[in-house]
Scaffold this active site. Structure first.
Site, PDB file in Angstrom:
ATOM      1  N   ILE A 106       1.214  -1.180  -0.225  1.00 10.49           N
ATOM      2  CA  ILE A 106      -0.070   0.190   0.067  1.00 10.49           C
ATOM      3  C   ILE A 106       1.124   1.223  -0.384  1.00 10.49           C
ATOM      4  O   ILE A 106       0.344   2.725  -0.679  1.00 10.49           O
ATOM      5  CB  ILE A 106      -0.631  -0.014   1.461  1.00 10.49           C
ATOM      6  CG1 ILE A 106      -1.749  -1.213   0.979  1.00 10.49           C
ATOM      7  CG2 ILE A 106      -1.807   1.379   0.775  1.00 10.49           C
ATOM      8  CD1 ILE A 106      -2.640  -1.394   0.005  1.00 10.49           C
ATOM      9  N   CYS A 133     -10.076  -2.154   2.976  1.00  8.60           N
ATOM     10  CA  CYS A 133     -10.012  -2.537   1.550  1.00  8.60           C
ATOM     11  C   CYS A 133     -11.229  -2.997   1.349  1.00  8.60           C
ATOM     12  O   CYS A 133     -12.035  -2.247   1.023  1.00  8.60           O
ATOM     13  CB  CYS A 133      -9.395  -2.714   0.790  1.00  8.60           C
ATOM     14  SG  CYS A 133      -9.105  -4.733   1.302  1.00  8.60           S
ATOM     15  N   THR A 140      -2.500 -12.475   0.870  1.00  9.53           N
ATOM     16  CA  THR A 140      -1.759 -11.340   1.064  1.00  9.53           C
ATOM     17  C   THR A 140      -0.581 -11.492   1.987  1.00  9.53           C
ATOM     18  O   THR A 140      -0.589 -12.781   2.059  1.00  9.53           O
ATOM     19  CB  THR A 140      -2.424 -10.183   2.195  1.00  9.53           C
ATOM     20  OG1 THR A 140      -3.218 -11.087   3.246  1.00  9.53           O
ATOM     21  CG2 THR A 140      -4.432  -9.832   1.135  1.00  9.53           C
ATOM     22  N   ASN A 141       0.151 -10.711   2.470  1.00  9.80           N
ATOM     23  CA  ASN A 141       0.961 -10.915   2.410  1.00  9.80           C
ATOM     24  C   ASN A 141       1.291 -11.032   3.559  1.00  9.80           C
ATOM     25  O   ASN A 141       2.222 -12.535   4.815  1.00  9.80           O
ATOM     26  CB  ASN A 141       2.324  -9.661   2.641  1.00  9.80           C
ATOM     27  CG  ASN A 141       3.019  -9.153   1.690  1.00  9.80           C
ATOM     28  OD1 ASN A 141       3.728 -10.341   0.218  1.00  9.80           O
ATOM     29  ND2 ASN A 141       3.619  -7.920   1.192  1.00  9.80           N
ATOM     30  N   THR A 187     -12.930 -11.122   8.561  1.00 10.66           N
ATOM     31  CA  THR A 187     -12.733  -9.888   8.319  1.00 10.66           C
ATOM     32  C   THR A 187     -13.822  -9.422   8.885  1.00 10.66           C
ATOM     33  O   THR A 187     -14.885  -9.686   9.745  1.00 10.66           O
ATOM     34  CB  THR A 187     -13.886  -9.783   7.119  1.00 10.66           C
ATOM     35  OG1 THR A 187     -13.749  -8.450   6.421  1.00 10.66           O
ATOM     36  CG2 THR A 187     -15.268 -10.282   6.813  1.00 10.66           C
ATOM     37  N   GLY A 188     -13.360  -8.285   9.614  1.00 10.57           N
ATOM     38  CA  GLY A 188     -14.091  -7.486  10.347  1.00 10.57           C
ATOM     39  C   GLY A 188     -14.531  -5.830  10.022  1.00 10.57           C
ATOM     40  O   GLY A 188     -15.204  -4.958  10.652  1.00 10.57           O
ATOM     41  N   ARG A 236      -9.723 -16.278   1.253  1.00  8.96           N
ATOM     42  CA  ARG A 236      -8.578 -15.896   0.934  1.00  8.96           C
ATOM     43  C   ARG A 236      -8.510 -16.888  -0.588  1.00  8.96           C
ATOM     44  O   ARG A 236      -8.561 -18.337  -0.425  1.00  8.96           O
ATOM     45  CB  ARG A 236      -7.029 -15.893   1.830  1.00  8.96           C
ATOM     46  CG  ARG A 236      -7.275 -14.604   3.180  1.00  8.96           C
ATOM     47  CD  ARG A 236      -7.605 -13.238   2.005  1.00  8.96           C
ATOM     48  NE  ARG A 236      -7.591 -12.296   3.587  1.00  8.96           N
ATOM     49  CZ  ARG A 236      -6.486 -12.056   4.004  1.00  8.96           C
ATOM     50  NH1 ARG A 236      -5.447 -12.571   3.919  1.00  8.96           N
ATOM     51  NH2 ARG A 236      -6.954 -11.005   4.538  1.00  8.96           N
ATOM     52  N   ASN A 238      -8.635  -4.524  -4.258  1.00  2.48           N
ATOM     53  CA  ASN A 238      -8.038  -4.158  -3.022  1.00  2.48           C
ATOM     54  C   ASN A 238      -6.657  -3.164  -2.537  1.00  2.48           C
ATOM     55  O   ASN A 238      -5.999  -3.348  -1.656  1.00  2.48           O
ATOM     56  CB  ASN A 238      -7.535  -5.754  -2.073  1.00  2.48           C
ATOM     57  CG  ASN A 238      -7.282  -6.996  -2.669  1.00  2.48           C
ATOM     58  OD1 ASN A 238      -8.096  -6.905  -3.491  1.00  2.48           O
ATOM     59  ND2 ASN A 238      -6.196  -7.045  -2.479  1.00  2.48           N
TER      60      ASN A 238
END
Length: 481
Positions: A139, A289, A319-320, A347-348, A370, A453
């Protein structure tokens, strides 16, 4: 002359017109701080083909292709006006003029439509505002690209520094290389050079100091000539007010987090609740996102139909935070190989809706899967509405929202029957409504919302920073409320 010859000649003519638009767009941007848009898409620094493709895309929204021959007169009309800093949508100018029955000339209509950006009413160009990036990951580097792209006349946001932990030999060279080339988002549009002696990256003439520090307390930003800066924390290490307050060092005025904030940290989704930011607020979050993807269309649906309850299922690129191969991870499933598995996780975003839409009195639940793609996700938003409707009505409404409403920079709309995730890499919108996948049955609606995202979210972050620094210039013609 054959039909093929006619088609080719027409294309060459449109190429010539688009080519003539480029210096006009560039001059307005550099000299007057005016960003020329076409249905909310910037035309600044775009190629001939990009300008033509952006015009052609209008047919997906309005049902009619927009020609450069239609928009060029409005662009030329802008050059005759005493414009101040603003964003001007020549696609909207053409569309609204077409529906106006007063018989005004292009010049007269344009002058009237953008009157707020001219004469005594115009905003004066402001001195640039310093920005610091704390962290330079996925990001952080995309936000850097956007800030450099938007430097324009130099009166907006100025990326002054990046703060990272030293990574070893040739650290700055490697970080500059990651900014220059990206496996997903492609080449940086411009030139990048490095001065290792001064720890500075030069990107399109912007001098970006690389500051090495292990924690916020080690940095005095005024020592680098930085003052009243907005610091964007891309690390996610600190997410509450106490932790983020560590960044409020000499030279730093505000802190913006690129992750969901905890406690009383405001979670901001630009286009929805950015106007609620208090002028003296020094710490805020841009949420996630996925929150940015679902909240704008959720607000749009709630405003028109009412929402009684909802569930969001995100099919999210890996993601990482996940492992390439199976290995220990503190989370239950994220330790399993990201490129080889679909991974159920939490997910929040659903719980974050309450912060962004406090007036929405409806329970929203959510979960996430994911999947093995590197970028672009889709949120499946299932809603119980306050009244019955039809698929045609919902699609017509959302198409209009994407075109003319105050959410047009957040919500995009596609009717492409063969759309897949990679088509939306580089989208600057928070989410894109997939018309073909939308389902409506009485008071039940299911929206399929694509979103980049990484890049789309980064655009939302920059919009929030522009707003809190006062360089988010008004758009003309003014969008419908």
């Amino acid at each position: 002359m054959t039909v093929n010859d006619d088609s080719f000649t027409n294309w060459k003519n449109r190429e010539e017109i688009a080519e003539s638009m480029i210096p006009i767009i560039g001059k307005l941007h550099r000299e007057r701080d005016v960003t020329v848009l076409l249905h909310s898409r910037s035309l600044v620094n775009k190629s001939v083909v990009s300008i033509l493709k952006t015009h052609r895309f209008a047919r997906q929204i309005t049902g009619v292709e927009l020609s450069v021959t239609e928009t060029l007169p409005y662009l030329r009309a802008l050059t005759t006006l005493d414009l101040g800093p603003s964003q001007i949508d020549i696609g909207m100018l053409a569309a609204t003029h077409r529906g106006d029955d007063r018989g005004l000339t292009v010049e007269a209509f344009t002058a009237e439509a953008v009157a707020g950006a001219t004469g005594a009413d115009k905003i004066e160009s402001r001195s640039g505002r310093d920005v610091v990036l704390y962290g330079f990951g996925r990001i952080g580097r995309l936000v850097a690209r956007l800030l450099i792209e938007k430097a324009g006349s130099g009166n907006g946001l100025r990326l002054r520094a990046v703060v990272v932990r030293r990574g070893g030999a040739q650290d700055i060279v490697k970080r500059a290389s990651l900014l220059r080339r990206d496996s997903i988002h492609g080449q940086f549009q411009g030139t990048i050079t490095v001065d290792e002696a001064s720890s500075t990256i030069f990107a399109n003439g912007n001098a970006i100091k690389v500051i090495y520090a292990n924690d916020p307390s080690e940095v005095d930003y005024t020592a680098y000539g930085i003052k009243d800066a907005v610091l964007i924390d891309n690390t996610g290490i600190w997410r509450d007010r106490e932790g983020l307050s560590q960044h409020l060092r000499p030279g730093i005025d505000k802190v913006v987090l690129t992750a969901p904030g905890k406690g009383d940290v405001p979670n901001i989704v630009h286009g929805v609740n950015h106007d609620m930011i208090k002028p003296d607020e020094q710490i805020l979050s841009c949420a996630s996102c996925t929150t940015n993807a679902i909240v704008p269309p959720l607000k749009a649906m709630a405003d028109e139909y009412g929402v009684l309850r909802g569930h969001v299922e995100t099919v999210h690129s890996f993601t990482n935070d996940q492992n390439l191969l199976d290995n220990y991870h503190k989370a239950d499933r994220r330790g399993r190989s990201a490129p080889l598995n679909m991974v159920i996780t939490e997910t929040g975003a659903a719980s974050a809706v309450a912060k962004a839409l406090p007036d929405l009195d409806a329970p929203i639940t959510g979960s996430s899967i994911r999947v093995p793609v590197p970028d672009v996700s889709i949120a499946i938003l299932s809603l119980r509405l306050g009244r019955e409707t039809t698929r045609e009505e919902v699609l017509g409404y959302l198409r209009n929202v994407s075109l003319t409403s105050a959410l047009k920079r957040q919500i995009d709309f596609t009717t492409a029957p063969d759309a897949v995730s990679s088509d939306f890499m580089g989208s600057r919108h928070a989410s894109i409504v997939d018309a073909g996948a939308t389902k409506v049955d009485g008071d039940n609606a299911i929206l399929y919302l694509w979103y980049d995202n990484e890049f789309g979210y980064s655009c939302q972050v920059v919009r929030v920073v522009q707003h809190v620094t006062g360089v988010e210039y008004p758009t003309y013609p003014a969008p419908a409320v």
